[in-house]
Scaffold this motif. Structure first.
Motif, mmCIF file in Angstrom:
data_model
loop_
_atom_site.group_PDB
_atom_site.id
_atom_site.type_symbol
_atom_site.label_atom_id
_atom_site.label_comp_id
_atom_site.label_asym_id
_atom_site.label_seq_id
_atom_site.Cartn_x
_atom_site.Cartn_y
_atom_site.Cartn_z
ATOM 1 N N TYR A 62 63.530 44.364 56.897
ATOM 2 C CA TYR A 62 64.196 45.755 56.709
ATOM 3 C C TYR A 62 64.126 46.465 58.051
ATOM 4 O O TYR A 62 63.492 46.004 59.070
ATOM 5 C CB TYR A 62 63.368 46.623 55.772
ATOM 6 C CG TYR A 62 63.114 45.857 54.460
ATOM 7 C CD1 TYR A 62 64.107 46.143 53.357
ATOM 8 C CD2 TYR A 62 61.940 45.028 54.103
ATOM 9 C CE1 TYR A 62 63.785 45.502 52.266
ATOM 10 C CE2 TYR A 62 61.880 44.762 52.697
ATOM 11 C CZ TYR A 62 62.536 44.733 51.754
ATOM 12 O OH TYR A 62 62.488 44.163 50.587
ATOM 13 N N GLU A 122 62.689 53.088 54.782
ATOM 14 C CA GLU A 122 63.582 53.769 53.709
ATOM 15 C C GLU A 122 64.218 52.891 52.804
ATOM 16 O O GLU A 122 64.346 51.654 52.976
ATOM 17 C CB GLU A 122 64.710 54.421 54.464
ATOM 18 C CG GLU A 122 64.288 55.426 55.742
ATOM 19 C CD GLU A 122 65.299 55.954 56.478
ATOM 20 O OE1 GLU A 122 66.495 55.361 56.608
ATOM 21 O OE2 GLU A 122 65.046 57.025 57.293
ATOM 22 N N GLY A 123 64.941 53.827 51.732
ATOM 23 C CA GLY A 123 65.640 52.860 50.541
ATOM 24 C C GLY A 123 64.806 51.718 50.150
ATOM 25 O O GLY A 123 63.739 51.933 49.612
ATOM 26 N N PRO A 124 65.491 50.506 49.995
ATOM 27 C CA PRO A 124 64.850 49.337 49.018
ATOM 28 C C PRO A 124 63.585 48.800 49.883
ATOM 29 O O PRO A 124 62.741 48.452 49.000
ATOM 30 C CB PRO A 124 65.996 48.370 49.251
ATOM 31 C CG PRO A 124 67.085 49.041 49.465
ATOM 32 C CD PRO A 124 66.792 50.268 50.271
ATOM 33 N N LEU A 172 61.109 50.479 50.754
ATOM 34 C CA LEU A 172 60.033 51.421 50.078
ATOM 35 C C LEU A 172 59.418 50.946 48.850
ATOM 36 O O LEU A 172 58.337 51.069 48.036
ATOM 37 C CB LEU A 172 60.292 52.993 49.939
ATOM 38 C CG LEU A 172 60.497 53.665 51.077
ATOM 39 C CD1 LEU A 172 61.208 54.801 50.835
ATOM 40 C CD2 LEU A 172 59.258 53.740 52.034
ATOM 41 N N GLU A 173 60.442 50.052 47.981
ATOM 42 C CA GLU A 173 60.027 49.317 46.897
ATOM 43 C C GLU A 173 59.583 47.791 47.005
ATOM 44 O O GLU A 173 59.335 47.231 46.121
ATOM 45 C CB GLU A 173 61.273 49.308 45.753
ATOM 46 C CG GLU A 173 62.142 50.880 45.858
ATOM 47 C CD GLU A 173 60.832 51.687 44.946
ATOM 48 O OE1 GLU A 173 60.264 50.967 44.057
ATOM 49 O OE2 GLU A 173 60.646 52.854 45.498
ATOM 50 N N HIS A 174 59.540 47.397 48.369
ATOM 51 C CA HIS A 174 59.103 45.926 48.565
ATOM 52 C C HIS A 174 57.667 45.771 47.831
ATOM 53 O O HIS A 174 56.754 46.581 48.163
ATOM 54 C CB HIS A 174 59.194 45.604 50.125
ATOM 55 C CG HIS A 174 58.881 44.266 50.277
ATOM 56 N ND1 HIS A 174 59.937 43.423 50.277
ATOM 57 C CD2 HIS A 174 57.794 43.537 50.706
ATOM 58 C CE1 HIS A 174 59.463 42.063 50.300
ATOM 59 N NE2 HIS A 174 58.211 42.235 50.794
#
Length: 363
Positions: free
Chosen positions: A267, A303-305, A307-309
């Protein structure tokens, strides 16, 4: 399992090594008259038949693997020291500054990208089957094969037996891990000769890299033994001429090292200077160690995806010579690519070449 004794078939008269184990000397051996080519990959040094340690290793190997002892002695004894191989394994004479942009330019170029497009188009269904079976996306497989050999255009000109013998018995002593590396290449000789015996093949026929890596994906013998697959179903594994076997074997390799289907390789990352703890972020090197909360608490901004890792991350630094480094947040899949070649620069080249090829294929 009974193994057949291969016929060498390399236009050399057979010879008997008239020595007892561990007692070889130059006067004891009648060396073969080997016709040596002047090509860069050909060995120029003495035969290993004159080396007591090499012949003792041959006897031990034959016993361990239940191989014909004379055939193994001939295979190792007729190998030659290759000074070019030894030189290429020497540590660099002086330190050099890594430069990701320069490194990238060696692999992300129009010729390699177009060759990748052609390879993907010709093998689209096989790449899709490999992804379905192993979870490894086509762009990673295409990236690997392109970086390694430009899709089979350059698989190496060094005689594999000479390379492996040179690095097993004459690994440069100046290397800080010389003994460890020597032991590693002894293991590669063992795997290679076992494989060639089972194939009833000439062990002096294969050509590869100076380190003994072979075929389109540049597999070492141990990787061939562990991870290569007959993906075209013809009853044999051919990593030089069968794109299907190559594709399936690369996917098999990554799956064995823990590739996780659907996970990104990395990322984007930037930094919050007010709370940045770069030493802590860099301490694990490229081994994914930090959860997202821990990673961001040390000043890395995602940022974005990202943060959901769900898995661990590593801060991957790519130096750019005198300019500021580049950084990404590497996932476990990024780390898996480095198991193919232990370099973050290599991994990023594989990823970016695959992406460039995929972009050219997009309608």
């Amino acid at each position: 399992m009974t193994l057949h004794t291969p016929s060498f078939g390399f236009k050399l008269a057979l010879f008997l090594i008239a020595i007892s184990a561990g007692a070889a000397s130059a006067k004891d051996v009648k060396p073969l008259k080997v016709k040596v080519s002047a090509r860069a990959g050909q060995a120029q040094g003495p035969l290993y038949a004159t080396r007591a340690d090499a012949m003792q290793f041959a006897d031990d190997l034959a016993s361990r693997r239940s191989l014909d002892p004379e055939w193994v002695r001939q295979a190792i004894g007729q190998s030659r020291f290759n000074p070019t191989v030894a030189r290429l394994m020497q540590p660099p004479a002086r330190a050099f500054v890594k430069n990701w942009r320069v490194y990238r330019s060696r692999f992300i170029d129009p010729v390699r990208i177009q060759a990748g497009v052609n390879f993907w188009q010709a093998n689209r269904s096989t790449l899709a089957r490999a992804e379905k079976e192993y979870g490894v996306p086509p762009e990673i497989i295409v990236g690997i094969i392109g970086v390694e050999t430009i899709y089979g255009r350059d698989t190496g000109s060094f005689r594999v037996m000479d390379s492996l013998a040179t690095l097993a018995f004459d690994f440069p002593s100046s290397h800080p891990r010389a003994q460890e590396r020597s032991d590693y290449f002894k293991g590669e000789i063992e795997q290679f000769l076992t494989m060639e015996s089972r194939r009833n093949a000439d062990p002096f026929e294969p050509r590869g890299s100076y380190a003994g890596a072979m075929g389109m994906p540049q597999f070492m013998p141990s990787s061939w033994a562990k991870h290569a697959v007959d993906f075209d179903g013809d009853g044999s594994i051919d990593l030089w001429n069968s794109p299907a076997d190559v594709i399936g074997s690369v996917a098999s390799y990554f799956k064995a090292y823990g590739w996780q289907s659907g996970m990104p390789t990395h990322y984007p990352v930037r930094f919050d200077a007010s709370r940045l703890d770069m030493d802590a972020l860099m301490a694990p090197d490229i081994l994914p160690t930090f959860g997202v909360a821990s990673f961001t608490a040390k000043g890395a901004v995602l940022e974005g995806p990202a943060l959901e890792h769900k898995g661990p991350l590593a801060l991957v630094e790519l130096l750019n010579g005198p300019d500021a480094p580049s950084y990404v947040a590497g996932t476990e899949n990024f780390y898996v690519i480095t198991r193919y070649n232990w370099s973050s620069y290599y991994a990023m080249s594989v990823i970016e070449l695959g992406r460039e090829v995929a972009a050219r294929l997009a309608p």
